[in-house]
Write a protein that holds these residues in place. Structure first.
Motif, mmCIF file in Angstrom:
data_model
loop_
_atom_site.group_PDB
_atom_site.id
_atom_site.type_symbol
_atom_site.label_atom_id
_atom_site.label_comp_id
_atom_site.label_asym_id
_atom_site.label_seq_id
_atom_site.Cartn_x
_atom_site.Cartn_y
_atom_site.Cartn_z
ATOM 1 N N ARG A 12 -2.732 6.146 10.393
ATOM 2 C CA ARG A 12 -2.402 7.433 9.770
ATOM 3 C C ARG A 12 -0.950 7.728 10.080
ATOM 4 O O ARG A 12 -0.495 7.506 11.198
ATOM 5 N N SER A 15 4.016 11.465 8.389
ATOM 6 C CA SER A 15 4.598 11.830 7.092
ATOM 7 C C SER A 15 4.457 10.624 6.164
ATOM 8 O O SER A 15 4.391 9.489 6.624
ATOM 9 N N PRO A 16 4.395 10.898 4.854
ATOM 10 C CA PRO A 16 4.067 9.818 3.921
ATOM 11 C C PRO A 16 5.098 8.688 3.956
ATOM 12 O O PRO A 16 6.294 8.936 4.095
ATOM 13 N N ASP A 70 -0.213 8.036 3.065
ATOM 14 C CA ASP A 70 -0.258 8.627 4.401
ATOM 15 C C ASP A 70 -1.350 8.063 5.297
ATOM 16 O O ASP A 70 -1.400 8.390 6.473
#
Lengths: 270, 311, 487
Positions: A12, A15-16, A70
């Motif tokens: 995860r 931030s993308p 993300d």
């Protein structure tokens, strides 16, 4: 023995990410005593996968993802059937000679302490000596239940009291090489280590050492025993980084959080 | 063209423009503070810091707000991004990265400007500071000339696009800060200090003469605002910068076939601005208007980056 | 001096002598300074390693050209072609079948224990099976026809921009020399290089897109990178400009992605692909090796080439050349003692003041002992190092290097030189560019020609014909010696 493996790795990102490129070593291969009966690699997003082999002969999957992204989950599952082989590896894909596995890497550079630790093993028979070394490494450390420390070298691990399975294997490999024995790191799956230490589920790491006349013999310093039929071998390399299940590069800001979920179930018989 | 090359050229344009702007700002502030009949002192230098958004950074140095420390801070101090030396450093780094795309003349302009600051730790007194910024301006003018003599292609246009967008930002900030400082003072409008202050604005955008040509009625704040916002004859006005951005994007679209959100944004902005009456802007709130403009300019900057895939 | 094309070697060398005689030193010096001023303006600079301010310097330029006679060059070229073909065959073999080890020609630990052997890329076949596309072979001369290979450079040899810029300067400053001498042109190098690049594109690519990959403008050789990209008319890219997707390499342009087929990379193996070589490196192009392994991109030179030009391998080059070419090496090695061998070590330790000792993995003149000019303390510190880690060193005799006339402070004086010709290998064969980089030790008596250690460069004239066939051999030799004094 039948090993049912179900392994999810989730990244995860805080931030993308614009792009993700990963090299996966998550595909086991048939050897004389290991047959892969069905194996699936699944990614939970739009990814392009390309299959190949690295220089050590390991099966690789290149994974390319265009962002923004993300999170990503890589899920491998399947069954591996193994035979009892007393740790001896037969019929593996070996593009490189044992001699290569004498070289050190930044993660497996020995120091005087590791060298003298290896020297204390007082056995003349090569196999007995490796067994003794394996046991000595096993006894010297307590197994850490936490996550492995990324990038920890054998020297750093040797100074600790409590280390991960990966560290144990790397210390073994480093020490064996100081004795002039070709040795390498193996990544794969095994329930054995979990049984012993009640550790968190994680892909396992152990070691193989080369014995003239026998070939590669697998040792697991986690158990202090040979790695036997409860082990599914996936990749080998000079150190843990070279055999890492996932080597990744991402383009984007922020942190990466890793979550692993692993089930390795065994059923005896075939 | 490589995206990185385009991006470096664009940033080269922005940093050269910024260099030039800070140089003019320092020059005008020195004049205001030292050379005018009634020295403006702290207020003049405080506004120079505000325009370059370096007030907080300067406060951290613990120095007094007066000519020597502030002029030094805005010219030779490389510790913060608001100084001439840092802007030049960035300009030169970008120029080096695209060295082969530039003519020798353009490159040497940047390199010579950069060399002015080699081993320089102080701008000196008022006269020396004026000489220093004059030297910088001469080199940036030289660069500008060299860019105009380069091939009319993407290389030139990306540099000029960067300049146009930076210029719009600079002029808007200048006007915003000065207006802010000037109005609440309670000085009688048209007083001497006030006059000097407004002259400073014109000097900073090289518009003292242009003002006289365009407005016959003497120095009036409303006219200065009109000039800087709405008169596209003045190269550093918002109207001119906005128009130039549209033109350059057009040229790029023709040459590269790349046309997109940046073009649309720039065109919309241009149309709106051409209908804008400066008088209305003043009554409705200049500060708000300028803040909106600066934000929109930033958005255009981002859109350019997306359209030409800078990152 | 006579008509170009009908001159004899005697004429040629006399012509150079006459030119040197008749052109006043002050004029030579003026031209030399003019050349150096141009280099500085162009930014033909290099950064000196180990200097904290990373200062940019130009490499000193010497105005007096060095001359190679046509037949001399022909023999040299044949030797270079043979050597480079052997290097390619060796790389092909060592990362594949390893026949040379199976047949016992090389000790296996020399390969497998060598960090320059890259197991990560074992088994990969580069497009067209070419590994060392651009080689720079460093040569020294000790007698009229006695050329020796000092070092092979099969990774990313630099210096070719000096060859070209030096020639430019000579054409501008001394045009009269080109009237008197029939000099082979070197300015086709960029075209030949681009041709080479295109020829090794993955099979089936009709119009290959070629790029030069540089570490960036902070790199000491950046000038050369941009010069080459510019003169070939191709993009100069950095790692961040490239992206690998689906095992294909793309470059990021303002109009979107463009597929890249051939990369002349001027970055080290370690920084090519962080997924394979240096996981800690933020540089590099993730996935590049996967694209290369899939056969979708050609890398010049191939990763892993270090195993061919390593100093430890160097001493085996005669055996390697013989093994792959089936004949004797046309270009000999300098005699080399491998300190890893106990007897050689003993010999070297006994004769340290006479020998040159080199670190196996050193370069640029660093980590080197020149016995005859070293102090006692330096010799003793090398002795200790040798005893501690003998495998890291080789030793060679101090060569009686040839000298050529060079413009020194007090006028023309003999100075020691070496020579780096450039050899290109494409799918259509091997070619030697008629010229190269002559490096000159500017300090009197010095044998170290490295630019980082005060060396300079000069132009190298390869004469197109000298009627050598008609000349008795002895005469040729004496003439050669008259230009190149053997000290």
């Amino acid at each position: 023995m039948r090993l049912a493996i179900d392994h999810r790795t989730t990244y995860r990102f805080t931030s993308p990410q614009a792009r993700l490129t990963q090299l996966l070593r998550l595909t086991p291969e048939d050897t004389h005593d290991q047959s892969v009966a069905g194996w699936h690699l699944h990614v939970d997003c739009d990814a392009r996968l390309r299959y190949g082999r690295d220089g050590f002969g390991n099966r690789t999957t290149m994974l390319y993802v265009e962002g923004p992204i993300d999170s990503i989950e890589i899920h491998v599952s399947g069954e591996v059937l193994t035979n009892r082989s007393h740790g001896i590896v037969h019929g593996g894909h070996e593009p490189l000679p044992p001699q290569l596995f004498l070289r050190e890497t930044p993660l497996t550079t020995p120091n005087a302490e590791i060298a003298s630790f290896a020297q204390t093993i007082d056995e003349s028979d090569p196999v007995a000596r490796l067994h003794a070394l394996n046991l000595a490494v096993h006894r010297r450390f307590a197994l850490c239940r936490g996550k492995p420390v990324a990038g920890r070298t054998a020297i750093e691990a040797f100074a600790e009291g409590e280390v991960s399975a990966r560290d144990l294997a790397q210390v073994f490999v480093t020490a064996a090489r100081t004795l002039g024995v070709p040795a390498r790191y193996v990544s794969g799956y095994s329930p054995a280590c979990v049984d012993v230490a009640d550790a968190r589920p994680a892909p396992h790491g152990w070691a193989e050492a080369h014995v003239p006349g026998l070939g590669w013999v697998a040792f697991d310093p986690c158990t202090g025993l040979c790695a036997d039929e409860a082990y599914a071998r996936v990749a080998v390399a000079l150190d843990s980084a070279g055999a890492a299940p996932v080597a990744g590069s991402r383009l984007g800001e922020g942190e990466e959080l890793l979550d692993v979920d692993l089930h390795v179930d065994r059923t005896s018989g075939q | 063209m490589l995206s990185r090359t385009a991006s470096s050229l664009y940033w080269l344009g922005r940093y050269v423009e910024r260099t030039d702007f800070i140089a003019r700002l320092v020059e005008a502030t020195v004049r205001l503070d030292v050379l005018s009949p009634r020295p403006a002192g702290e207020a003049a230098w405080a506004s120079a810091l505000a325009v370059t958004e370096t007030d907080a950074a300067f406060a951290k140095t613990g120095q007094s707000i007066s000519q020597n420390p502030v002029a030094r801070f805005l010219t030779v101090d490389s510790s913060h991004p608001g100084s001439i030396v840092r802007a030049l450093d960035m300009a030169r780094n970008n120029a080096r990265a695209v060295r082969t795309a530039l003519t020798k003349e353009a490159w040497t302009g940047i390199n010579r400007a950069w060399l002015i600051f080699d081993n320089r730790s102080s701008p000196g007194g008022a006269m020396a500071t004026l000489n220093l910024v004059e030297a910088v301006k001469a080199e940036t003018r030289g660069f500008e000339g060299a860019v105009h003599r380069m091939l009319r292609n993407q290389t030139t246009w990306f540099i000029r696009l960067g300049q146009a967008i930076e210029r719009a930002d600079n002029t808007a900030r200048l006007l915003d800060v000065k207006y802010h400082i000037l109005l609440p003072k309670g000085e009688s409008v048209g007083g001497v200090v006030d006059r000097d202050q407004w002259t400073t604005i014109l000097q900073t955008v090289s518009a003292v003469t242009a003002y006289r040509w365009l407005y016959s009625e003497g120095l009036k704040p409303a006219n200065v605002i009109d000039l800087l916002i709405a008169r596209s004859e003045l190269p550093r006005s918002l109207a001119a910068s906005v128009e130039e951005a549209v033109e350059i994007l057009n040229l790029l679209a023709k040459r590269t076939g790349l046309h997109g959100e940046a073009d649309r944004m720039a065109r919309n902005r241009h149309q709106r601005l051409s209908r804008t009456k400066s008088g209305e802007v003043i009554t409705q709130g200049l500060h708000q208007y300028l803040q909106g403009f600066i934000a929109e300019n930033d958005n255009l900057h981002l859109a350019v980056g997306r359209q030409f895939k800078f990152s | 001096m006579g008509q170009a094309g009908s001159t004899t070697p005697r004429d040629e060398l006399a012509a150079l002598g006459a030119w040197i005689e008749t052109t006043p030193d002050a004029e030579l010096r003026r031209r030399q300074q003019s050349a150096e001023a141009t280099f500085r303006q162009l930014g033909i600079t290099f950064a000196v390693y180990g200097e904290s301010d990373a200062s940019e310097r130009i490499i000193p330029f010497d105005i007096v050209p060095r001359i190679f006679l046509a037949d001399e060059w022909e023999r040299l070229s044949a030797g270079l072609v043979q050597r480079v073909e052997a290097i390619n065959a060796f790389l092909h073999d060592i990362y594949g079948e390893r026949r040379i080890l199976a047949e016992g020609v090389l000790p296996p630990d020399l390969i497998f224990g060598n960090p320059q052997f890259r197991p990560e890329i074992a088994g990969i076949r580069p497009p067209h099976d070419i590994w060392a596309h651009i080689c720079g072979i460093d040569l020294v001369r000790t007698g009229p026809d006695d050329f020796f290979v000092l070092e092979d450079n099969a990774r990313t040899p630099s210096g070719v921009s000096y060859m070209l810029e030096n020639r430019e300067a000579m054409l501008r400053l001394c045009p009269e020399l080109f009237r008197d001498f029939h000099v082979a042109a070197v300015d086709s190098y960029p075209d030949r290089l681009l041709e080479t690049m295109k020829s090794v594109a993955p099979v089936g690519v009709a119009a290959p897109v070629c790029v030069v990959l540089t570490p960036g403008h902070y790199n000491s050789a950046y000038y050369e990178h941009s010069f080459l990209a510019d003169s070939m008319g191709i993009e100069l890219v950095e790692a961040a400009d490239l992206v690998v997707d689906d095992d294909v390499v793309w470059m990021r342009t303002i109009a979107g992605r463009v597929k890249v087929d051939v990369i002349y990379r001027r970055i080290d193996d370690d920084y090519l692909d962080p997924l394979v070589f240096r996981p800690d490196s933020m540089l590099g192009v993730p996935g590049l090796i996967a694209a290369y392994a899939a056969g979708n991109v050609a890398l010049l030179n191939a990763p892993g080439n270090g195993i061919a030009d390593d100093k430890a391998i160097y001493s085996y080059m005669p055996e390697i050349v013989k093994f792959y070419s089936g004949g004797d090496p046309k270009l000999p090695n300098v005699e080399t003692w491998r300190c890893r061998e106990p007897q050689a070590l003993k010999y070297v330790l006994e004769r340290l003041p006479e020998l040159v000792v080199k670190l196996v993995d050193g370069s640029g003149g660093y980590g080197m002992l020149v016995g005859p000019t070293a102090t006692k303390a330096e010799i003793e510190s090398f002795r200790a190092a040798l005893i501690a880690e003998p495998h890291r060193y080789i030793a060679q005799p101090t060569l009686a290097l040839s000298t050529v006339p060079t413009l020194a402070a007090a006028g023309l004086a003999p100075r020691h030189v070496d020579f780096r010709p450039f050899v290109l290998t494409g799918s259509k064969g091997v070619q030697v560019v008629p010229g190269g980089l002559t490096r000159v030790a500017l300090k009197e008596g010095s044998l170290v020609v490295n630019s980082s250690q005060g060396g300079g460069t000069k132009d190298s004239f390869v004469l197109m014909d000298n009627g050598a066939g008609a000349e008795p051999k002895g005469q040729l030799q004496s003439q050669t010696q008259s230009q190149e004094q053997v000290s």
